[in-house]
Design an enzyme around this catalytic site. Structure first.
Site, PDB file in Angstrom:
ATOM      1  N   GLY A 175     -26.203  30.116  18.233  1.00 39.74           N
ATOM      2  CA  GLY A 175     -24.970  30.145  19.000  1.00 39.74           C
ATOM      3  C   GLY A 175     -23.996  31.129  18.399  1.00 39.74           C
ATOM      4  O   GLY A 175     -24.035  31.409  17.199  1.00 39.74           O
ATOM      5  N   GLN A 222     -15.965  35.076  16.824  1.00 43.68           N
ATOM      6  CA  GLN A 222     -16.765  35.422  15.648  1.00 43.68           C
ATOM      7  C   GLN A 222     -17.104  36.906  15.588  1.00 43.68           C
ATOM      8  O   GLN A 222     -17.489  37.412  14.540  1.00 43.68           O
ATOM      9  CB  GLN A 222     -18.057  34.599  15.608  1.00 43.68           C
ATOM     10  CG  GLN A 222     -17.823  33.123  15.349  1.00 43.68           C
ATOM     11  CD  GLN A 222     -19.132  32.385  15.322  1.00 43.68           C
ATOM     12  OE1 GLN A 222     -19.629  31.958  16.367  1.00 43.68           O
ATOM     13  NE2 GLN A 222     -19.710  32.240  14.139  1.00 43.68           N
ATOM     14  N   CYS A 281     -23.148  28.090  10.081  1.00 50.16           N
ATOM     15  CA  CYS A 281     -22.325  28.967  10.909  1.00 50.16           C
ATOM     16  C   CYS A 281     -22.556  30.410  10.485  1.00 50.16           C
ATOM     17  O   CYS A 281     -22.605  30.707   9.293  1.00 50.16           O
ATOM     18  CB  CYS A 281     -20.859  28.586  10.740  1.00 50.16           C
ATOM     19  SG  CYS A 281     -19.726  29.556  11.744  1.00 50.16           S
ATOM     20  N   LEU A 282     -22.672  31.297  11.478  1.00 48.28           N
ATOM     21  CA  LEU A 282     -22.874  32.710  11.162  1.00 48.28           C
ATOM     22  C   LEU A 282     -21.653  33.320  10.468  1.00 48.28           C
ATOM     23  O   LEU A 282     -21.769  34.361   9.831  1.00 48.28           O
ATOM     24  CB  LEU A 282     -23.217  33.491  12.431  1.00 48.28           C
ATOM     25  CG  LEU A 282     -24.542  33.092  13.094  1.00 48.28           C
ATOM     26  CD1 LEU A 282     -24.747  33.863  14.396  1.00 48.28           C
ATOM     27  CD2 LEU A 282     -25.709  33.301  12.142  1.00 48.28           C
ATOM     28  N   HIS A 328     -19.986  22.828  18.642  1.00 50.52           N
ATOM     29  CA  HIS A 328     -19.706  23.753  17.530  1.00 50.52           C
ATOM     30  C   HIS A 328     -19.099  25.057  18.060  1.00 50.52           C
ATOM     31  O   HIS A 328     -18.080  25.535  17.539  1.00 50.52           O
ATOM     32  CB  HIS A 328     -21.019  24.028  16.779  1.00 50.52           C
ATOM     33  CG  HIS A 328     -20.905  24.986  15.646  1.00 50.52           C
ATOM     34  ND1 HIS A 328     -21.015  24.602  14.333  1.00 50.52           N
ATOM     35  CD2 HIS A 328     -20.711  26.329  15.629  1.00 50.52           C
ATOM     36  CE1 HIS A 328     -20.879  25.676  13.552  1.00 50.52           C
ATOM     37  NE2 HIS A 328     -20.706  26.737  14.321  1.00 50.52           N
ATOM     38  N   GLU A 329     -19.709  25.625  19.098  1.00 51.17           N
ATOM     39  CA  GLU A 329     -19.230  26.909  19.622  1.00 51.17           C
ATOM     40  C   GLU A 329     -17.904  26.760  20.369  1.00 51.17           C
ATOM     41  O   GLU A 329     -17.028  27.623  20.253  1.00 51.17           O
ATOM     42  CB  GLU A 329     -20.289  27.563  20.509  1.00 51.17           C
ATOM     43  CG  GLU A 329     -21.591  27.890  19.809  1.00 51.17           C
ATOM     44  CD  GLU A 329     -21.458  28.682  18.510  1.00 51.17           C
ATOM     45  OE1 GLU A 329     -20.495  29.473  18.371  1.00 51.17           O
ATOM     46  OE2 GLU A 329     -22.309  28.500  17.630  1.00 51.17           O
ATOM     47  N   HIS A 359     -15.112  26.798  18.009  1.00 50.93           N
ATOM     48  CA  HIS A 359     -14.708  28.150  17.590  1.00 50.93           C
ATOM     49  C   HIS A 359     -13.640  28.729  18.521  1.00 50.93           C
ATOM     50  O   HIS A 359     -12.758  29.473  18.085  1.00 50.93           O
ATOM     51  CB  HIS A 359     -15.906  29.110  17.580  1.00 50.93           C
ATOM     52  CG  HIS A 359     -16.671  29.120  16.301  1.00 50.93           C
ATOM     53  ND1 HIS A 359     -16.109  29.451  15.089  1.00 50.93           N
ATOM     54  CD2 HIS A 359     -17.977  28.836  16.043  1.00 50.93           C
ATOM     55  CE1 HIS A 359     -17.023  29.379  14.145  1.00 50.93           C
ATOM     56  NE2 HIS A 359     -18.164  29.004  14.700  1.00 50.93           N
TER      57      HIS A 359
END
Length: 177
Positions: free
Chosen positions: A50, A55, A97-98, A139-140, A143
């Site tokens: 994701g 991000q 997380c990226l 989660h996304e 963000h």
């Protein structure tokens, strides 16, 4: 997939990651479609499941994800996603997380969610999800509101995780010199 599609992923503590993203407007259409393609390419390359527009430095309410098996991708692009309902039942799943590469923690969230969003063609859609997809959606969407998974764990675990991440980043930057 060409390398010129790949976008740089912002890392903690970038202020963009803590800002609330603005809704995608009607006039954003062509730009958002191109951005979604680049975000998917970036997510797959990372690799991740994701990615939210903040991000990659875009303060837009846009999310891409794919929780399918690697050999059968099923990318999903969500424009202006919002959680309509969440179960009272909770589930704990390890998240990463990226924007905090290499850091993982168990996060408790609603086990099931119902999300409304627009597809790239402008159509309104809803999705009901559980398991990994429910976690990834939450989660996304977090963000998009400037919330990271570390905000959903205990202060002690959060401080340890962030301290470890910053130490690793410092070492990487020293090695790059």
């Amino acid at each position: 997939m060409t390398e010129d599609l790949i976008l740089p992923i912002l890392l903690h503590p970038s202020p963009v990651l803590r800002a609330k993203a603005r809704p995608v407007a009607e006039g954003d259409g062509p730009r958002v479609s191109a951005l979604a393609d680049r975000m998917l390419a970036t997510m797959y390359k990372a690799p991740g499941i994701g990615l939210a527009a903040p991000q990659v430095g875009e303060a837009l309410r846009l999310v891409v994800l794919d929780v399918a098996k690697e050999d059968a991708p099923q990318p999903l692009v969500l424009v202006n996603p919002e959680i309509l309902a969440a179960s009272e039942e909770r589930a704990v799943r390890e998240e990463g997380c990226l924007s905090l590469p290499g850091q993982y923690a168990d996060v408790e969230r609603p086990a099931r969610v119902k999300v409304r969003y627009r597809a790239l063609d402008g159509s309104r859609r809803e999705i009901e999800a559980d398991d990994l997809l429910a976690t990834c959606l939450q989660h996304e969407i977090d963000h998009l509101d400037g919330v990271m998974f570390t905000d959903r764990i205990s202060p002690l675990k959060r401080n340890m995780l962030i301290k470890k991440f910053l130490k690793e980043q410092k070492l990487k930057s020293r090695e790059a010199m």
